[in-house]
Design a protein around this motif. Structure first.
Motif, PDB file in Angstrom:
ATOM      1  N   PRO A 127       0.840  -1.210   0.000  1.00 32.59           N
ATOM      2  CA  PRO A 127       0.000   0.000   0.000  1.00 32.59           C
ATOM      3  C   PRO A 127       0.871   1.256   0.000  1.00 32.59           C
ATOM      4  CG  PRO A 127      -0.800  -1.584   1.604  1.00 32.59           C
ATOM      5  CD  PRO A 127       0.526  -2.101   1.130  1.00 32.59           C
ATOM      6  N   PHE A 128       0.444   2.254  -0.747  1.00 36.57           N
ATOM      7  CA  PHE A 128       1.186   3.508  -0.806  1.00 36.57           C
ATOM      8  C   PHE A 128       0.227   4.627  -1.172  1.00 36.57           C
ATOM      9  CE2 PHE A 128       1.033   2.099  -5.143  1.00 36.57           C
ATOM     10  CZ  PHE A 128       1.094   3.232  -5.953  1.00 36.57           C
ATOM     11  N   TYR A 129       0.678   5.855  -0.955  1.00 39.86           N
ATOM     12  CA  TYR A 129      -0.096   7.035  -1.343  1.00 39.86           C
ATOM     13  C   TYR A 129       0.469   7.596  -2.648  1.00 39.86           C
ATOM     14  CZ  TYR A 129      -2.724   7.377   3.020  1.00 39.86           C
ATOM     15  OH  TYR A 129      -3.579   7.129   4.071  1.00 39.86           O
ATOM     16  N   LEU A 130      -0.442   8.034  -3.521  1.00 42.10           N
ATOM     17  CA  LEU A 130      -0.069   8.628  -4.806  1.00 42.10           C
ATOM     18  C   LEU A 130      -0.877   9.905  -4.975  1.00 42.10           C
ATOM     19  CD1 LEU A 130       1.607   8.118  -7.423  1.00 42.10           C
ATOM     20  CD2 LEU A 130      -0.445   7.057  -8.388  1.00 42.10           C
ATOM     21  N   SER A 131      -0.239  10.956  -5.474  1.00 41.20           N
ATOM     22  CA  SER A 131      -0.966  12.224  -5.614  1.00 41.20           C
ATOM     23  C   SER A 131      -2.114  12.084  -6.599  1.00 41.20           C
ATOM     24  CB  SER A 131      -0.021  13.349  -6.040  1.00 41.20           C
ATOM     25  OG  SER A 131       0.633  13.071  -7.253  1.00 41.20           O
ATOM     26  N   ALA A 132      -3.228  12.687  -6.249  1.00 40.00           N
ATOM     27  CA  ALA A 132      -4.437  12.565  -7.060  1.00 40.00           C
ATOM     28  C   ALA A 132      -4.240  13.146  -8.450  1.00 40.00           C
ATOM     29  CB  ALA A 132      -5.606  13.264  -6.369  1.00 40.00           C
ATOM     30  N   THR A 133      -3.374  14.131  -8.577  1.00 41.89           N
ATOM     31  CA  THR A 133      -3.099  14.775  -9.856  1.00 41.89           C
ATOM     32  C   THR A 133      -1.586  14.892 -10.045  1.00 41.89           C
ATOM     33  OG1 THR A 133      -2.966  17.058  -9.025  1.00 41.89           O
ATOM     34  CG2 THR A 133      -5.172  16.201  -9.557  1.00 41.89           C
ATOM     35  N   GLU A 134      -1.213  15.284 -11.239  1.00 38.98           N
ATOM     36  CA  GLU A 134       0.170  15.696 -11.442  1.00 38.98           C
ATOM     37  C   GLU A 134       0.446  16.912 -10.568  1.00 38.98           C
ATOM     38  OE1 GLU A 134      -0.391  14.243 -16.046  1.00 38.98           O
ATOM     39  OE2 GLU A 134      -1.065  16.195 -15.307  1.00 38.98           O
ATOM     40  N   VAL A 135       1.664  17.052 -10.101  1.00 45.04           N
ATOM     41  CA  VAL A 135       2.010  18.179  -9.238  1.00 45.04           C
ATOM     42  C   VAL A 135       1.826  19.478 -10.011  1.00 45.04           C
ATOM     43  CG1 VAL A 135       3.875  19.297  -7.947  1.00 45.04           C
ATOM     44  CG2 VAL A 135       3.589  16.812  -7.852  1.00 45.04           C
ATOM     45  N   THR A 136       1.096  20.406  -9.416  1.00 47.84           N
ATOM     46  CA  THR A 136       0.822  21.676 -10.085  1.00 47.84           C
ATOM     47  C   THR A 136       1.892  22.710  -9.744  1.00 47.84           C
ATOM     48  OG1 THR A 136      -0.478  22.630  -8.279  1.00 47.84           O
ATOM     49  CG2 THR A 136      -1.648  21.211  -9.872  1.00 47.84           C
ATOM     50  N   GLN A 137       1.870  23.783 -10.514  1.00 49.56           N
ATOM     51  CA  GLN A 137       2.822  24.856 -10.253  1.00 49.56           C
ATOM     52  C   GLN A 137       2.604  25.466  -8.875  1.00 49.56           C
ATOM     53  OE1 GLN A 137       2.960  27.597 -13.586  1.00 49.56           O
ATOM     54  NE2 GLN A 137       2.640  25.923 -15.026  1.00 49.56           N
ATOM     55  N   ALA A 138       1.338  25.622  -8.463  1.00 50.85           N
ATOM     56  CA  ALA A 138       1.053  26.177  -7.139  1.00 50.85           C
ATOM     57  C   ALA A 138       1.575  25.256  -6.038  1.00 50.85           C
ATOM     58  CB  ALA A 138      -0.451  26.398  -6.977  1.00 50.85           C
ATOM     59  N   GLN A 139       1.381  23.959  -6.201  1.00 48.47           N
ATOM     60  CA  GLN A 139       1.860  23.001  -5.196  1.00 48.47           C
ATOM     61  C   GLN A 139       3.383  22.978  -5.147  1.00 48.47           C
ATOM     62  OE1 GLN A 139      -0.143  19.614  -6.800  1.00 48.47           O
ATOM     63  NE2 GLN A 139      -2.022  19.952  -5.621  1.00 48.47           N
ATOM     64  N   TYR A 140       4.000  23.070  -6.291  1.00 46.40           N
ATOM     65  CA  TYR A 140       5.462  23.082  -6.337  1.00 46.40           C
ATOM     66  C   TYR A 140       6.005  24.292  -5.577  1.00 46.40           C
ATOM     67  CZ  TYR A 140      10.110  22.284  -8.362  1.00 46.40           C
ATOM     68  OH  TYR A 140      11.444  22.018  -8.546  1.00 46.40           O
ATOM     69  N   ARG A 141       5.406  25.443  -5.798  1.00 46.41           N
ATOM     70  CA  ARG A 141       5.873  26.654  -5.113  1.00 46.41           C
ATOM     71  C   ARG A 141       5.546  26.617  -3.618  1.00 46.41           C
ATOM     72  NH1 ARG A 141       4.471  29.490 -10.120  1.00 46.41           N
ATOM     73  NH2 ARG A 141       6.403  30.269 -11.049  1.00 46.41           N
ATOM     74  N   ALA A 142       4.445  25.951  -3.257  1.00 46.41           N
ATOM     75  CA  ALA A 142       4.134  25.810  -1.828  1.00 46.41           C
ATOM     76  C   ALA A 142       5.203  24.990  -1.127  1.00 46.41           C
ATOM     77  CB  ALA A 142       2.764  25.155  -1.650  1.00 46.41           C
ATOM     78  N   GLY A 143       5.722  23.980  -1.816  1.00 45.61           N
ATOM     79  CA  GLY A 143       6.784  23.157  -1.242  1.00 45.61           C
ATOM     80  C   GLY A 143       8.138  23.828  -1.261  1.00 45.61           C
ATOM     81  N   TRP A 144       8.285  24.815  -2.134  1.00 49.84           N
ATOM     82  CA  TRP A 144       9.560  25.541  -2.240  1.00 49.84           C
ATOM     83  C   TRP A 144       9.257  26.979  -2.662  1.00 49.84           C
ATOM     84  CZ3 TRP A 144      14.497  22.959  -4.574  1.00 49.84           C
ATOM     85  CH2 TRP A 144      15.608  23.770  -4.327  1.00 49.84           C
TER      86      TRP A 144
END
Length: 282
Positions: A134-151
């Protein structure tokens, strides 16, 4: 006040895994006087993941006061440092104590629980059986907003300033620092194919250009855009250093998209047709 003190003493004295304690704490949130509710709030917050399946239904309780207490508790749970990497998405079910959908705290990425299982990779069905935990997978491709939130302040290569569009134009090596920073990873090729085939999306007309993520209906697991939009980096490498890309993109012919679409790409390749989604162990 006496009830709150008794509740706190019971919580402190309860052995690990006490099946009676959680219902008592939840009842205090729902029915208790303000002092008992505050005590239950503090105890449940410290219990973390164990309490989630019990607190979730309170968010939709008919009593507005109970909903308010539960919402405050939920926010407090979300703010706990080191408790878990995410928080269940409201309305998520639970499987073996794990939420079927969770939101990654650092980036806001919604992660879907993919149940483990066994399958034979590839279209021919004659490959060796692979077992997937079992593992978790993101529901969508990583978005630009999510990328910037992480960095915050991160620079992107293509189509900047389109928050809901997938991050593209990043090489396999180029996304490694972001993955390390967010404590996420790329899925393995086997995980990617297993998830795509386990719950295929309804048929759609092939895309002709890159689109915001999540616009079309997902598969049964809640995964969007697995078979087109942009192709996706996987963790696997070949002996010559190339990396696996799966899924096909808007620029590929319809026959080169879908759960078996696969190609090998140099790790330093940057293309507007390649993005990525992320995975994580429970």
């Amino acid at each position: 006040m006496r009830r709150a003190l008794l509740l706190l003493l019971a919580a402190l004295a309860a052995p690990a895994g006490d099946d009676a304690l959680l219902p008592r704490l939840v009842r205090a949130i729902r029915e208790g006087d303000p002092a008992a509710a505050r005590t239950a709030h503090d105890v449940l917050k410290r219990m973390g993941r164990e309490a989630w399946p019990h607190v979730m239904p309170l968010l939709d309780d008919p009593d507005p006061e109970v909903r308010l207490r539960a919402a405050r508790l939920w926010e407090a749970m979300a703010g706990e440092v080191g408790d878990w990497w995410g928080l269940p998405v409201r309305g998520a079910a639970f499987r073996d104590g794990l939420p079927t959908r969770a939101r990654h705290k650092a980036t806001g990425i919604e992660m879907v629980l993919v149940p483990g299982g066994r399958f034979r990779p590839g279209p021919e069905g004659d490959a060796p059986v692979v077992e997937i935990a079992p593992f978790y997978l993101s529901a969508t491709e990583v978005t630009q907003a999510q990328y910037r939130a992480g960095w915050p302040g991160a620079m992107l290569a293509f189509a900047e300033h389109r928050a809901a569009y997938p991050v593209t134009g990043m090489s396999h090596a180029g996304i490694a620092p972001w993955l390390a920073r967010t404590d996420l990873r790329l899925p393995t090729e086997a995980e990617w194919e297993y998830a795509c085939r386990a719950a295929p999306a309804p048929p759609h007309a092939p895309r002709r250009e890159c689109a915001p993520v999540g616009e079309r209906s997902p598969g049964a697991l809640g995964l969007f855009d697995m078979e087109d939009n942009v192709a996706e980096w996987c963790a696997d490498a070949t002996v010559d250093g190339r990396r696996v890309v799966r899924g096909g993109s808007f620029a590929d012919p319809p026959g080169d998209r879908g759960p078996f679409a696969r190609r090998l790409v140099p790790a330093d390749r940057r293309a507007p047709t390649i993005g990525f989604r992320v995975a994580r162990a429970p």
